[in-house]
Design a protein around this motif. Structure first.
Motif, mmCIF file in Angstrom:
data_model
loop_
_atom_site.group_PDB
_atom_site.id
_atom_site.type_symbol
_atom_site.label_atom_id
_atom_site.label_comp_id
_atom_site.label_asym_id
_atom_site.label_seq_id
_atom_site.Cartn_x
_atom_site.Cartn_y
_atom_site.Cartn_z
ATOM 1 N N PHE A 3 44.304 -93.059 13.367
ATOM 2 C CA PHE A 3 43.694 -93.160 14.695
ATOM 3 C C PHE A 3 42.220 -93.537 14.577
ATOM 4 O O PHE A 3 41.710 -94.377 15.329
ATOM 5 N N SER A 4 41.519 -92.925 13.631
ATOM 6 C CA SER A 4 40.098 -93.216 13.424
ATOM 7 C C SER A 4 39.880 -94.673 13.053
ATOM 8 O O SER A 4 38.966 -95.335 13.569
ATOM 9 N N LYS A 26 38.899 -101.536 16.496
ATOM 10 C CA LYS A 26 38.898 -102.034 17.881
ATOM 11 C C LYS A 26 37.479 -102.188 18.399
ATOM 12 O O LYS A 26 37.111 -103.202 18.996
ATOM 13 N N ASP A 27 36.645 -101.185 18.153
ATOM 14 C CA ASP A 27 35.248 -101.243 18.595
ATOM 15 C C ASP A 27 34.503 -102.389 17.914
ATOM 16 O O ASP A 27 33.721 -103.115 18.553
ATOM 17 N N VAL A 41 57.089 -97.386 12.115
ATOM 18 C CA VAL A 41 56.249 -96.280 11.634
ATOM 19 C C VAL A 41 54.871 -96.329 12.295
ATOM 20 O O VAL A 41 54.318 -95.305 12.708
ATOM 21 N N ALA A 42 54.309 -97.536 12.406
ATOM 22 C CA ALA A 42 52.952 -97.683 12.938
ATOM 23 C C ALA A 42 52.893 -97.622 14.458
ATOM 24 O O ALA A 42 51.866 -97.216 15.020
ATOM 25 N N LYS A 63 49.189 -94.471 20.715
ATOM 26 C CA LYS A 63 48.255 -93.372 20.959
ATOM 27 C C LYS A 63 46.816 -93.880 20.993
ATOM 28 O O LYS A 63 45.963 -93.335 21.720
ATOM 29 N N ALA A 64 46.538 -94.949 20.236
ATOM 30 C CA ALA A 64 45.183 -95.504 20.157
ATOM 31 C C ALA A 64 44.900 -96.532 21.242
ATOM 32 O O ALA A 64 43.825 -97.151 21.242
ATOM 33 N N GLY A 65 45.842 -96.739 22.169
ATOM 34 C CA GLY A 65 45.567 -97.617 23.305
ATOM 35 C C GLY A 65 46.262 -98.956 23.289
ATOM 36 O O GLY A 65 45.953 -99.827 24.117
#
Length: 359
Positions: free
Chosen positions: A104-105, A111-112, A129-130, A136-138
């Motif tokens: 997630f990090s 993305k940023d 899997v991914a 969850k990360a958008g």
């Protein structure tokens, strides 16, 4: 005690560590290989990218890379307008560090970084899997993409041996499937008029390839910009080996296709990495398909694999020739303003295997 990782943008000296992480995911017993994981490959993909330096963030513990996520700059035409895009890929976390927030990090930081570089649209083709972590990360699946992996069985017995341990089933199904495919091939040879096309093996793309893309791109709402600049970077300058062919009719370029050899679960596979055919010459598609099939004759392969959108005429041609629908290929994008618009729109897509980093 869990050690905290350092999330950072890669530097050139990290490439060998990245290769080491990728090699830890290679399982010789499965015998699956489609594209390189070498330092040279990542140097080409990230540093020598045709548009801009690629983004790759790594998670590092005691100078060892234990996780990675990349974004490769791409240029896409969306409803005829060029948009700065990036492909999400190379998502790998050392299993010892799963379920700790590392993935997630890395998804958030890449993305940023992409948005800070002016990348408007982020997309990817995740595996099962991914996908939950990316959601969850958008990120979310784009319903209108409708991309499928189609396969053409050649060595039916070998393919069935991967899918079943029951020899009786292999003995029963192998001749039936083989006869069916030969019947389809015979029908296509006898019943359909096929204007003759010339196939030319090439080592690089001519300048006229830009004109071909201009003719084809207007038929789709979403398509990778396939100009000479991109094609030379993607295939000619790629450390991996591709076989590239131009399709000509009356000495005019009407298309191209690109193939590559790999393995899947120890089966030798011929991958149709990319292709583009002028829609004004749709009647030549059957002839082109026969040339694609015959281009693998010298490689002693077990099957042929191709990706196609149901919006692409080649999808129908492949089905007609006996390609079987193996599985859908989900295409995701990040849910920013443009991403949400694309997710909610009914678009006509053009998408091949080479539009992802899978080949």
């Amino acid at each position: 005690m869990n050690k905290k990782w350092l999330n950072k943008s890669f530097i050139k000296s990290d490439l060998s560590k990245i290769e080491e992480l990728r090699r830890s995911f290679v399982d010789p017993s499965r015998g699956t290989w489609k594209r390189s994981i070498s330092t040279d490959y990542y140097h080409w993909k990230l540093i020598k990218n045709y548009l801009n330096t690629g983004i790759l963030h790594v998670a590092e513990i005691e100078e060892t890379v234990v996780g990675m996520v990349s974004i490769t700059p791409k240029s896409i035409l969306y409803k005829g307008k060029k948009i700065n895009s990036g492909e999400l890929g190379d998502s790998f976390i050392n299993p010892q560090h799963n379920q700790k927030g590392m993935f997630f990090s890395l998804l958030k930081s890449t993305k940023d970084a992409a948005h800070n570089k002016g990348i408007e649209f982020l997309y990817g083709t995740p595996n099962s899997v991914a996908l939950p972590g990316e959601r969850k990360a958008g990120y979310e699946i784009i319903p209108s993409s409708n991309i499928f992996n189609l396969v053409y069985p050649i060595n039916v017995s070998s393919i069935l041996s991967v899918k079943t341990d029951l020899e009786i089933i292999r003995k029963l199904l192998s001749p039936i499937i083989s006869i069916y495919l030969k019947f389809l091939h015979l029908v296509n040879c006898l019943m359909f008029w096929k204007p003759k096309v010339a196939i030319e093996s090439i080592s690089e793309f001519p300048n006229e390839i830009d004109e071909l893309f201009d003719k084809c791109s207007t038929n789709y709402d979403w398509i990778m910009e396939r100009n000479k600049f991109y094609l030379d970077w993607r295939f000619t300058n790629n450390p991996d080996e591709y076989s590239m062919f131009l399709v000509k009719f009356d000495n005019n370029i009407i298309g191209y296709f690109i193939i590559k050899i790999g393995t899947w679960q120890k089966l030798k596979v011929g991958y149709v990495a990319d292709y583009l055919i002028d829609p004004h010459y749709f009647k030549t598609s059957s002839s082109i398909m026969q040339h694609i099939l015959s281009s693998f004759d010298d490689f002693n392969i077990d099957m042929i694999s191709i990706w196609a959108s149901i919006d692409c005429p080649f999808y129908r041609i492949a089905k007609k020739y006996g390609f079987l629908k193996f599985k859908p290929i989900p295409v995701i994008c990040y849910k920013n303003k443009l991403g949400n618009k694309i997710i909610s729109s009914d678009l006509k897509w053009y998408f091949t295997m080479a539009d992802s980093d899978n080949i």
